[in-house]
Design a protein around this motif. Structure first.
Motif, mmCIF file in Angstrom:
data_model
loop_
_atom_site.group_PDB
_atom_site.id
_atom_site.type_symbol
_atom_site.label_atom_id
_atom_site.label_comp_id
_atom_site.label_asym_id
_atom_site.label_seq_id
_atom_site.Cartn_x
_atom_site.Cartn_y
_atom_site.Cartn_z
ATOM 1 N N GLU A 176 106.236 -7.419 56.697
ATOM 2 C CA GLU A 176 105.497 -6.304 56.105
ATOM 3 C C GLU A 176 104.186 -6.800 55.485
ATOM 4 O O GLU A 176 104.099 -7.937 55.032
ATOM 5 C CB GLU A 176 106.357 -5.614 55.030
ATOM 6 C CG GLU A 176 107.581 -4.923 55.554
ATOM 7 C CD GLU A 176 107.289 -3.694 56.411
ATOM 8 O OE1 GLU A 176 106.113 -3.457 56.776
ATOM 9 O OE2 GLU A 176 108.245 -2.988 56.732
ATOM 10 N N PRO A 177 103.169 -5.940 55.470
ATOM 11 C CA PRO A 177 103.127 -4.533 55.898
ATOM 12 C C PRO A 177 102.807 -4.343 57.374
ATOM 13 O O PRO A 177 102.709 -3.211 57.853
ATOM 14 C CB PRO A 177 101.998 -3.967 55.049
ATOM 15 C CG PRO A 177 101.029 -5.097 54.955
ATOM 16 C CD PRO A 177 101.876 -6.339 54.845
ATOM 17 N N LEU A 178 102.665 -5.469 58.112
ATOM 18 C CA LEU A 178 102.274 -5.365 59.516
ATOM 19 C C LEU A 178 103.315 -4.630 60.346
ATOM 20 O O LEU A 178 102.979 -3.861 61.249
ATOM 21 C CB LEU A 178 102.047 -6.770 60.075
ATOM 22 C CG LEU A 178 101.329 -6.881 61.418
ATOM 23 C CD1 LEU A 178 99.948 -6.247 61.370
ATOM 24 C CD2 LEU A 178 101.233 -8.346 61.847
ATOM 25 N N ARG A 179 104.585 -4.851 60.012
ATOM 26 C CA ARG A 179 105.646 -4.201 60.790
ATOM 27 C C ARG A 179 105.569 -2.688 60.669
ATOM 28 O O ARG A 179 105.666 -1.969 61.686
ATOM 29 C CB ARG A 179 107.024 -4.687 60.319
ATOM 30 C CG ARG A 179 108.175 -4.151 61.159
ATOM 31 C CD ARG A 179 109.499 -4.724 60.731
ATOM 32 N NE ARG A 179 109.894 -4.235 59.410
ATOM 33 C CZ ARG A 179 111.086 -4.474 58.861
ATOM 34 N NH1 ARG A 179 111.971 -5.220 59.510
ATOM 35 N NH2 ARG A 179 111.377 -3.999 57.671
ATOM 36 N N THR A 180 105.365 -2.186 59.449
ATOM 37 C CA THR A 180 105.259 -0.738 59.264
ATOM 38 C C THR A 180 104.004 -0.184 59.922
ATOM 39 O O THR A 180 104.033 0.865 60.580
ATOM 40 C CB THR A 180 105.276 -0.399 57.765
ATOM 41 O OG1 THR A 180 106.573 -0.697 57.244
ATOM 42 C CG2 THR A 180 104.968 1.074 57.525
ATOM 43 N N LEU A 181 102.890 -0.884 59.761
ATOM 44 C CA LEU A 181 101.653 -0.440 60.416
ATOM 45 C C LEU A 181 101.839 -0.339 61.930
ATOM 46 O O LEU A 181 101.400 0.641 62.557
ATOM 47 C CB LEU A 181 100.514 -1.413 60.116
ATOM 48 C CG LEU A 181 99.709 -1.199 58.842
ATOM 49 C CD1 LEU A 181 98.702 -2.327 58.682
ATOM 50 C CD2 LEU A 181 99.001 0.150 58.851
ATOM 51 N N ALA A 182 102.484 -1.327 62.519
ATOM 52 C CA ALA A 182 102.675 -1.333 63.964
ATOM 53 C C ALA A 182 103.546 -0.174 64.432
ATOM 54 O O ALA A 182 103.423 0.284 65.579
ATOM 55 C CB ALA A 182 103.293 -2.659 64.399
ATOM 56 N N ALA A 183 104.394 0.324 63.537
ATOM 57 C CA ALA A 183 105.301 1.413 63.911
ATOM 58 C C ALA A 183 104.585 2.753 64.020
ATOM 59 O O ALA A 183 105.046 3.640 64.749
ATOM 60 C CB ALA A 183 106.443 1.507 62.904
ATOM 61 N N TYR A 184 103.466 2.918 63.303
ATOM 62 C CA TYR A 184 102.817 4.233 63.373
ATOM 63 C C TYR A 184 101.302 4.176 63.531
ATOM 64 O O TYR A 184 100.651 5.222 63.661
ATOM 65 C CB TYR A 184 103.188 5.064 62.134
ATOM 66 C CG TYR A 184 102.438 4.774 60.856
ATOM 67 C CD1 TYR A 184 101.551 5.725 60.327
ATOM 68 C CD2 TYR A 184 102.615 3.583 60.155
ATOM 69 C CE1 TYR A 184 100.877 5.473 59.141
ATOM 70 C CE2 TYR A 184 101.952 3.333 58.974
ATOM 71 C CZ TYR A 184 101.082 4.278 58.469
ATOM 72 O OH TYR A 184 100.405 4.039 57.300
ATOM 73 N N ARG A 185 100.755 2.970 63.568
ATOM 74 C CA ARG A 185 99.307 2.835 63.741
ATOM 75 C C ARG A 185 99.014 1.919 64.932
ATOM 76 O O ARG A 185 98.054 1.160 64.932
ATOM 77 C CB ARG A 185 98.689 2.237 62.464
ATOM 78 C CG ARG A 185 98.810 3.129 61.235
ATOM 79 C CD ARG A 185 97.768 4.215 61.237
ATOM 80 N NE ARG A 185 96.428 3.650 61.247
ATOM 81 C CZ ARG A 185 95.334 4.356 61.478
ATOM 82 N NH1 ARG A 185 95.419 5.659 61.750
ATOM 83 N NH2 ARG A 185 94.154 3.779 61.460
ATOM 84 N N ASN A 186 99.842 2.029 65.959
ATOM 85 C CA ASN A 186 99.738 1.153 67.114
ATOM 86 C C ASN A 186 98.732 1.701 68.124
ATOM 87 O O ASN A 186 98.771 2.875 68.485
ATOM 88 C CB ASN A 186 101.108 0.989 67.768
ATOM 89 C CG ASN A 186 101.104 -0.079 68.842
ATOM 90 O OD1 ASN A 186 100.463 0.064 69.870
ATOM 91 N ND2 ASN A 186 101.846 -1.155 68.610
ATOM 92 N N GLN A 187 97.837 0.805 68.547
ATOM 93 C CA GLN A 187 96.866 1.171 69.578
ATOM 94 C C GLN A 187 96.675 -0.044 70.479
ATOM 95 O O GLN A 187 96.238 -1.093 70.030
ATOM 96 C CB GLN A 187 95.533 1.580 68.952
ATOM 97 C CG GLN A 187 94.465 1.984 69.954
ATOM 98 C CD GLN A 187 93.178 2.398 69.262
ATOM 99 O OE1 GLN A 187 93.191 3.058 68.234
ATOM 100 N NE2 GLN A 187 92.062 1.996 69.837
#
Length: 276
Positions: free
Chosen positions: A233-244
């Motif tokens: 975290e916080p990369l894991r959460t970001l990747a779950a909903y801010r993935n591009q």
């Protein structure tokens, strides 16, 4: 009536991947805020070093000093702080590699290399980017031929306070803005409103939001302890909903067409156009 967009924080990072200095005003220049990421630490092969590979760099703190800054190591009180001027001198030169770029750089004084090698536990050198160096922003996103310092790829990073608040609302443990190393922080608007901006001004200085910033493992490093979060975290959460395109996006990479101009905390941020 919606609250106005206001610039709330300004940061420069005199040495790439080390701590920042919080300012109340700064001068915008073509390759970034004045004094931002003009110094770089390189290894024995003259390749750039960051917290991605050397998390212990987070222990190095930066404090303002007259015409320069002081470096200190929070876990090494036996080491006197090291003074570094904002601008280097061309006494010794070498070529250094940063990502896919090889650029000309000026060496710092030998005592700087010695101090950094001691506190980081490996041989390294401190180098400076002069105004004579040309390092271009990514060509696919750079029709104006903009320049960049030793920053990863763009002269400025913009993040909204509401974007961080929205992310923290999804996390078990809150993170600070220092995890994301922005230059320009604003308040007002919805979370991630900056994703849609194209052209905007801060005070009287014009900027262009180029594209979203893909985040890396550095965001998982606590900037106080230099420890990586074992949960990602916080990369894991970001990747779950801010993935591009397989990257976790947070913040906007920004350029300017201004030759130079001041921005100040409290300046109004005005959006003049939006991305299609």
């Amino acid at each position: 009536m919606a609250a106005p967009l206001l610039l709330t924080d300004l940061y420069i990072y005199p040495v790439k991947s080390l701590g920042g200095i919080r300012l109340t005003e700064a001068v915008v220049e073509p390759r970034g805020l004045r004094h931002d990421r003009r110094w770089l630490i390189v290894d024995e092969r003259n390749r750039f070093m960051t917290q991605r590979q050397t998390a212990a760099m987070a222990h190095l703190k930066v404090a303002p000093a007259h015409n320069g800054f002081l470096l200190s190591h929070q876990e090494r009180p036996d080491m006197l702080p090291l003074y570094v001027p904002f601008a280097g001198t061309p006494e010794k030169t070498l070529f250094v590699t940063i990502w896919d770029d090889m650029v000309f750089a000026w060496r710092a004084q030998p005592e700087c290399d010695e101090w950094l090698s001691e506190v980081l536990g490996q041989s390294c050198k401190l180098v400076y980017m002069s105004d004579m160096v040309r390092r271009d922003v990514e060509p696919d996103y750079n029709p104006e031929g903009q320049l960049v310092s030793f920053a990863d790829g763009y002269p400025f990073l913009l993040i909204g306070q509401e974007s961080l608040a929205e992310l923290n609302g999804r996390l078990t443990e809150q993170v600070g803005m220092d995890r994301f190393r922005p230059n320009l922080v604003f308040s007002g608007g919805a979370a991630f409103a900056e994703d849609d901006w194209a052209e905007f001004t801060i005070g009287r200085v014009a900027f262009r939001a180029v594209r979203a910033c893909g985040r890396c493992i550095l965001t998982t490093i606590d900037q106080t302890t230099a420890q990586k979060n074992p949960t990602g975290e916080p990369l894991r959460t970001l990747a779950a909903y801010r993935n591009q395109d397989g990257k976790a996006m947070f913040g906007q990479n920004v350029t300017t067409t201004a030759a130079a101009g001041p921005v100040r905390v409290g300046d109004t941020v005005t959006v003049s156009s939006y991305k299609a």
